[in-house]
Write a protein that holds these residues in place. Structure first.
Motif, PDB file in Angstrom:
ATOM      1  N   THR A  91       0.828  -1.202   0.000  1.00 12.35           N
ATOM      2  CA  THR A  91       0.000   0.000   0.000  1.00 12.35           C
ATOM      3  C   THR A  91       0.865   1.256   0.000  1.00 12.35           C
ATOM      4  O   THR A  91       0.555   2.244  -0.684  1.00 12.35           O
ATOM      5  N   ALA A  92       1.970   1.227   0.733  1.00 15.87           N
ATOM      6  CA  ALA A  92       2.885   2.373   0.740  1.00 15.87           C
ATOM      7  C   ALA A  92       3.477   2.602  -0.645  1.00 15.87           C
ATOM      8  O   ALA A  92       3.675   3.751  -1.068  1.00 15.87           O
ATOM      9  N   LEU A  93       3.773   1.515  -1.363  1.00 12.30           N
ATOM     10  CA  LEU A  93       4.304   1.644  -2.723  1.00 12.30           C
ATOM     11  C   LEU A  93       3.286   2.322  -3.634  1.00 12.30           C
ATOM     12  O   LEU A  93       3.635   3.219  -4.420  1.00 12.30           O
ATOM     13  N   LEU A  94       2.012   1.927  -3.540  1.00 18.42           N
ATOM     14  CA  LEU A  94       0.966   2.551  -4.347  1.00 18.42           C
ATOM     15  C   LEU A  94       0.848   4.042  -4.035  1.00 18.42           C
ATOM     16  O   LEU A  94       0.757   4.876  -4.939  1.00 18.42           O
ATOM     17  N   SER A  95       0.835   4.377  -2.757  1.00 16.84           N
ATOM     18  CA  SER A  95       0.711   5.779  -2.363  1.00 16.84           C
ATOM     19  C   SER A  95       1.912   6.582  -2.853  1.00 16.84           C
ATOM     20  O   SER A  95       1.766   7.738  -3.285  1.00 16.84           O
ATOM     21  N   GLY A  96       3.102   5.974  -2.785  1.00 16.55           N
ATOM     22  CA  GLY A  96       4.290   6.667  -3.271  1.00 16.55           C
ATOM     23  C   GLY A  96       4.232   6.931  -4.765  1.00 16.55           C
ATOM     24  O   GLY A  96       4.625   8.015  -5.232  1.00 16.55           O
ATOM     25  N   LEU A  97       3.741   5.968  -5.529  1.00 21.27           N
ATOM     26  CA  LEU A  97       3.619   6.159  -6.978  1.00 21.27           C
ATOM     27  C   LEU A  97       2.628   7.266  -7.303  1.00 21.27           C
ATOM     28  O   LEU A  97       2.864   8.082  -8.206  1.00 21.27           O
ATOM     29  N   ASN A  98       1.500   7.299  -6.585  1.00 26.17           N
ATOM     30  CA  ASN A  98       0.527   8.369  -6.803  1.00 26.17           C
ATOM     31  C   ASN A  98       1.179   9.734  -6.620  1.00 26.17           C
ATOM     32  O   ASN A  98       1.012  10.636  -7.447  1.00 26.17           O
ATOM     33  N   ALA A  99       1.928   9.893  -5.519  1.00 25.30           N
ATOM     34  CA  ALA A  99       2.554  11.180  -5.241  1.00 25.30           C
ATOM     35  C   ALA A  99       3.668  11.491  -6.239  1.00 25.30           C
ATOM     36  O   ALA A  99       3.794  12.629  -6.712  1.00 25.30           O
ATOM     37  N   GLN A 100       4.474  10.488  -6.583  1.00 26.42           N
ATOM     38  CA  GLN A 100       5.603  10.739  -7.486  1.00 26.42           C
ATOM     39  C   GLN A 100       5.131  11.125  -8.879  1.00 26.42           C
ATOM     40  O   GLN A 100       5.676  12.048  -9.498  1.00 26.42           O
ATOM     41  N   LEU A 101       4.129  10.438  -9.382  1.00 28.00           N
ATOM     42  CA  LEU A 101       3.632  10.769 -10.715  1.00 28.00           C
ATOM     43  C   LEU A 101       2.986  12.144 -10.743  1.00 28.00           C
ATOM     44  O   LEU A 101       2.993  12.818 -11.781  1.00 28.00           O
ATOM     45  N   ASP A 102       2.428  12.575  -9.606  1.00 30.65           N
ATOM     46  CA  ASP A 102       1.845  13.914  -9.536  1.00 30.65           C
ATOM     47  C   ASP A 102       2.882  14.983  -9.249  1.00 30.65           C
ATOM     48  O   ASP A 102       2.548  16.167  -9.148  1.00 30.65           O
ATOM     49  N   GLY A 103       4.160  14.577  -9.074  1.00 33.82           N
ATOM     50  CA  GLY A 103       5.228  15.546  -8.894  1.00 33.82           C
ATOM     51  C   GLY A 103       5.549  15.898  -7.465  1.00 33.82           C
ATOM     52  O   GLY A 103       6.407  16.760  -7.225  1.00 33.82           O
ATOM     53  N   ASP A 104       4.919  15.252  -6.480  1.00 30.09           N
ATOM     54  CA  ASP A 104       5.190  15.539  -5.070  1.00 30.09           C
ATOM     55  C   ASP A 104       6.239  14.549  -4.571  1.00 30.09           C
ATOM     56  O   ASP A 104       5.931  13.522  -3.966  1.00 30.09           O
ATOM     57  N   LEU A 105       7.514  14.860  -4.811  1.00 23.20           N
ATOM     58  CA  LEU A 105       8.583  13.907  -4.532  1.00 23.20           C
ATOM     59  C   LEU A 105       8.838  13.734  -3.040  1.00 23.20           C
ATOM     60  O   LEU A 105       9.245  12.651  -2.612  1.00 23.20           O
ATOM     61  N   SER A 106       8.627  14.763  -2.236  1.00 19.37           N
ATOM     62  CA  SER A 106       8.870  14.623  -0.793  1.00 19.37           C
ATOM     63  C   SER A 106       7.878  13.651  -0.169  1.00 19.37           C
ATOM     64  O   SER A 106       8.262  12.800   0.648  1.00 19.37           O
TER      65      SER A 106
END
Length: 701
Positions: free
Chosen positions: A445-460
Motif C-alpha cells: 500500500t505504501a508503494l501505491l501511495s508513493g507512486l501516486n505522489a511521485q507521478l503527480d510531482g510531489d517527490l517529498s
C-alpha cells in the motif's frame, strides 16, 4: 502559422481600448462601451459556463471541462483540456487559476501561455469519463452541417470540426481543401483520448496515413501524462480513451486486416494489458492464421503469453477466473467425497444405531429424552479412528476450498477496481477512488501511495511513502528515480543495484542500470520517454496483498472472525459465506468426535447389504480406514465433479472445455479406472470378510 497568430494577438492588444467581456446567459459578449465588438454563443449541451476572467489582455471562459482563451478580436488563442467540469476561474496573483470538480474531488490548475496556445502547468490526467474525454467530439457533432465551415473558422482548436470540413470537401471533389483540412486537424494539441477518437474518424473517412499519425500523437501524449503499458486498463477506461479494442473488432468484421494491424500495434504498445485483451489477441491471431500468416499469428500468441508474468500464479490478466473455477471444482469434489463417505458409514451403522437408541425412544426421540447418550451414538461415532480422521481432513479441505473460492472472488473484484485500471496512477480521479478502497497497511500500500505522489510531482511525499515500503525492491528503485531527479547519480545507482540484487527479474532497475532487458514496457520507455529513468510498478501479486491479502491471510481472518463471512462486502457472496460458516462448524463437530470412543466393534457392525451396495457405487467410500481409500474416493469425486457440466447444472468455463473429445474421454477413463480399482478392492474385502467369518465359526464350534 503560429508566428502570424502571435503577431495578430500583439496588434490586437496594441489597438484595443477599454473593452469588457460580459457573459449573458449562454452568450459571451465583448463590448467596447455601447458597441458590441463580438459575441459567441454556447449550446447548453456543452456544459456549464464559468467566468469570464480577463488577464494579460485575454479573456478566459470555462465551457464544460475546457478553458478557452479569446483575444480582444474574438479569436480563439488556445484551449486547455481539463479533467473535470470547470467550476471557477481566478486571475489573482498574476496567474489564471482554475478549479474543476467531479464526483467527490476538486482539483486546482494553473493556466500558462505556450507557443502552441494555452497550456496547464500541473499534470492533467484524463479521467475514465466519456463526458470529459469525448467533449470535443460531442461539441463538433452538435454543429449543423451548413454551419460547419463557420464553426471551424471560429474554433480552429477543435480538429473534429476540421475533419467534418475535410469530409464535406471530399464530397464536393475538392481534394486540396480536404487534405488541407486534415493537415489542420493534425496540427492541434489534444489529450490522447481525443487523438484516438480522431484517428478512428480519420480511418473511417479514408485517411489511413493521417489516422496512423494521430495514433502516434496519442502515444506521445499518453507517455507525457504518465500513462504506462505495464499498468492494466479496464473496459470502462478503454471506452473513455477512444475504445480502440472495439474499433479493432469492427475492422476485423470488415476484413480490413491492414488497418486492424495498425490499431493492434497501438494497443500492444500503449495498452497491452487491457480487459478482454487475451480474447482479442487470440481472435487477431486466428485471423492472421486464416490469411496464411501463421508466423505472425504465433508471434501474437507468444506476446499474449508473455503478459502472464507478474500475474497471480502466472495465469494471465484474467487468471482469477481460472482460480475461481479451480476452487469451485475442488469444493464440489470434496463435498461429493464427504457425502459419499457419510452415506456409506451411515448405511453400515444404521442397524446397530437403531438397536442402541431403541431403549431411549428411537433415533429421533432420543435427542429429547437422553441428548448426551444420543450424541454418544452419532453415526460418525460408529466409524473407526482412521475413518473419523479422514472425515475431519476432508471437511477441513472443504473449508479451505470454499475459502479459496471466496478469496478468488474478492481478488477478482479488487483487481477490477477502477483506480487500478486506468493505465496510470495519480491525478484527482484516481486519488479520490483510492480513498474509497480498503487498502491493507503494509509495504504494498505504501508503494501505491508513493507512486501516486511521485507521478503527480510531489517527490517529498513520495519519498516518505517509499521509505515505509522498504525493503521492497520496487520502492528502492523508485527512490533511485527520485535521487536521479535531484542529480544524485551515485545514490541513484546504489538504489538500483540494491533493488536488482534483491530481485534479479526487476526490469525497471535493470533498465536504469543500462542493461536494457527486452520487454514491451521498456520499448515504450525508450521510444517515448527516452533519457528518463524507469519507475517500478506493482504487479498483480503486490496489488492483491494490498487489497485483500494472501489466501492464507484470508483463511486466518475467516477463522478469527467467522461472522464476517456472512457480512455484505464487495465481491463477497452471502451464500458462499454461509457455506463457509457451515464448513467451519462441520470441521469443529467432526474434530470433536475424535474424542469419542467407538460406539460398536467392527464385528458387530458387519457388512450390511446397503453398505455393500454403496461400497460398489461409491468408490473408496468403504475404504477410508486405509490411506488408499481416501485417494480413490477423491479421484472418483473429482472425475464426477469435472463431468457435471455435461448436465448443464454447473460450469467451469475457464478450467475445462468438455467440448473437446480428448478431455471428455480422459475424465471418463479416470472415472472408469476408479470403479475398476474399487471393484477389485471390494472383492478383496469380501473375501477377507468371508474368511474371517469362517475362522470365527470354526473357533466357536
Amino acid at each position: 502559422m503560429r508566428r502570424l497568430r502571435w503577431l495578430a494577438l500583439g496588434l490586437s492588444l496594441l489597438g484595443s481600448v477599454q473593452a469588457t467581456a460580459v457573459l449573458e446567459g449562454r452568450s459571451l459578449r465583448f463590448e467596447d462601451g455601447a458597441a458590441l465588438v463580438w459575441q459567441r454563443s454556447f449550446p447548453v449541451a456543452l456544459g456549464d459556463l464559468s467566468g469570464p476572467v480577463e488577464a494579460g489582455g485575454l479573456t478566459y471562459l470555462g465551457v464544460g471541462p475546457v478553458i478557452y482563451a479569446f483575444t480582444p478580436a474574438g479569436e480563439v488563442l488556445g484551449r486547455a483540456d481539463l479533467p473535470g467540469q470547470v467550476t471557477s476561474l481566478d486571475a489573482g496573483a498574476g496567474a489564471v487559476r482554475v478549479s474543476t470538480q467531479e464526483a467527490g474531488y476538486v482539483e486546482r490548475f494553473t493556466l500558462t501561455l505556450q507557443d502552441g496556445g494555452l497550456g496547464v502547468a500541473e499534470r492533467v490526467v484524463p479521467p475514465p469519463d466519456p463526458a470529459v474525454t469525448g467533449w470535443l467530439t460531442a461539441a463538433a457533432d452538435l454543429v449543423p452541417q451548413k454551419e460547419v465551415g463557420r464553426a471551424a473558422a471560429a474554433d480552429p482548436t477543435n480538429p473534429f470540426l476540421a475533419l467534418r470540413e475535410a469530409r464535406l470537401a471530399s464530397a464536393r471533389g475538392d481534394l486540396y481543401a480536404s487534405l488541407s483540412a486534415v493537415r489542420h486537424a493534425l496540427n492541434t494539441t489534444l489529450p490522447f483520448p481525443a487523438w484516438v477518437q480522431l484517428a478512428a474518424r480519420l480511418d473511417a473517412a479514408g485517411f489511413p496515413s493521417a489516422a496512423d499519425l494521430a495514433l502516434e500523437h496519442a502515444q506521445r501524449d499518453a507517455a507525457e501524462r504518465g500513462f504506462d503499458p505495464e499498468l492494466p486498463v479496464g473496459r470502462d477506461a478503454l471506452l473513455a480513451y477512444g475504445n480502440p479494442s472495439a474499433y479493432v473488432g469492427t475492422l476485423l468484421e470488415q476484413n480490413r486486416l491492414t488497418r486492424a494491424e495498425a490499431w493492434m500495434r497501438y494497443l500492444r504498445e500503449l495498452h497491452p494489458r487491457f480487459e478482454g485483451g487475451p480474447a482479442l489477441y487470440e481472435r487477431y491471431a486466428a485471423t492472421l492464421a486464416t490469411q496464411g500468416r501463421a508466423g505472425e499469428a504465433e508471434e501474437w500468441r507468444q506476446f499474449a503469453r508473455s503478459l502472464r508474468g507478474g500475474t497471480l500464479y502466472n495465469l494471465g490478466l484474467e487468471g482469477t477466473r481460472a482460480l475461481r473455477d479451480a476452487a469451485r471444482l475442488s469444493a464440489l469434489s470434496l463435498l461429493l467425497a464427504l457425502l459419499a463417505a457419510l452415506l456409506t458409514l451411515g448405511a453400515r451403522a444404521w442397524r446397530v444405531q437403531g438397536e442402541d437408541t431403541r431403549e431411549y425412544g428411537g433415533r429421533f426421540l432420543a435427542w429429547g429424552r437422553r441428548p448426551l447418550s444420543r450424541a454418544r451414538r452419532l453415526t460418525v461415532a460408529y466409524a473407526s479412528a482412521g475413518e473419523r480422521l479422514t472425515l475431519v481432513l476432508l471437511s477441513a479441505a472443504l473449508f479451505t476450498a470454499l475459502g479459496g473460492w471466496q478469496w478468488s472472488n474478492l481478488v477478482s473484484n479488487s483487481l477490477r477496481a477502477p483506480a487500478l485500471n486506468t493505465g496510470t496512477y495519480g491525478g484527482g480521479w484516481v486519488n479520490a477512488e483510492f480513498a474509497r478502497l480498503s487498502l491493507r497497511p503494509g509495504p504494498d500500500t505504501a508503494l501505491l501511495s508513493g507512486l501516486n505522489a511521485q507521478l503527480d510531482g510531489d517527490l517529498s511525499v513520495a519519498r516518505e511513502h517509499y521509505t515505509r515500503a522498504l525493503p521492497a525492491p520496487c520502492a528502492r528503485n523508485n527512490l533511485g528515480v527520485i535521487a536521479q531527479a535531484r542529480g544524485d547519480e551515485p545514490q541513484a545507482r546504489e538504489q538500483y543495484r540494491t533493488a536488482l540484487a534483491a530481485r534479479p527479474d526487476l526490469s525497471a532497475a535493470a533498465f536504469n542500470l543500462g542493461l536494457s532487458p527486452s520487454t514491451p514496457e521498456l520499448t515504450f520507455q525508450q521510444t517515448y520517454r527516452s533519457g528518463q529513468p524507469r519507475l517500478c510498478y506493482p504487479d498483480q501479486r503486490s496489488l492483491t496483498r494490498a487489497m485483500t491479502g494472501d489466501l492464507s491471510a484470508s483463511l486466518m481472518r475467516n477463522l478469527r472472525e467467522p461472522l464476517s463471512l456472512v457480512t455484505a462486502a464487495p465481491g463477497n457472496s452471502a451464500r458462499l459465506g454461509w457455506a463457509l460458516l457451515g464448513a467451519l462448524a462441520l470441521v469443529a463437530g467432526l474434530a470433536f468426535t475424535l474424542l469419542l470412543p467407538r460406539a460398536a466393534s467392527e464385528a458387530r457392525l458387519g457388512r450390511p447389504a446397503a453398505y455393500r451396495l454403496l461400497a460398489l457405487l461409491l468408490p473408496g467410500a468403504a475404504l477410508l480406514g486405509g490411506a488408499w481409500g481416501s485417494v480413490l474416493l477423491l479421484g472418483w469425486a473429482a472425475s464426477l465433479a469435472a463431468l457435471l457440466p455435461l448436465s448443464g447444472l454447473v460450469r467451469f468455463a475457464e478450467l475445462l472445455d468438455l467440448s473437446t473429445p480428448g478431455v471428455r474421454l480422459g475424465l471418463l477413463g479416470a472415472l472408469g479406472l476408479t470403479y475398476l480399482l474399487n471393484t477389485l478392492a471390494f472383492i478383496t474385502a469380501e473375501i477377507r470378510a468371508a474368511r474371517q467369518a469362517r475362522m470365527e465359526a470354526q473357533q466357536d464350534s
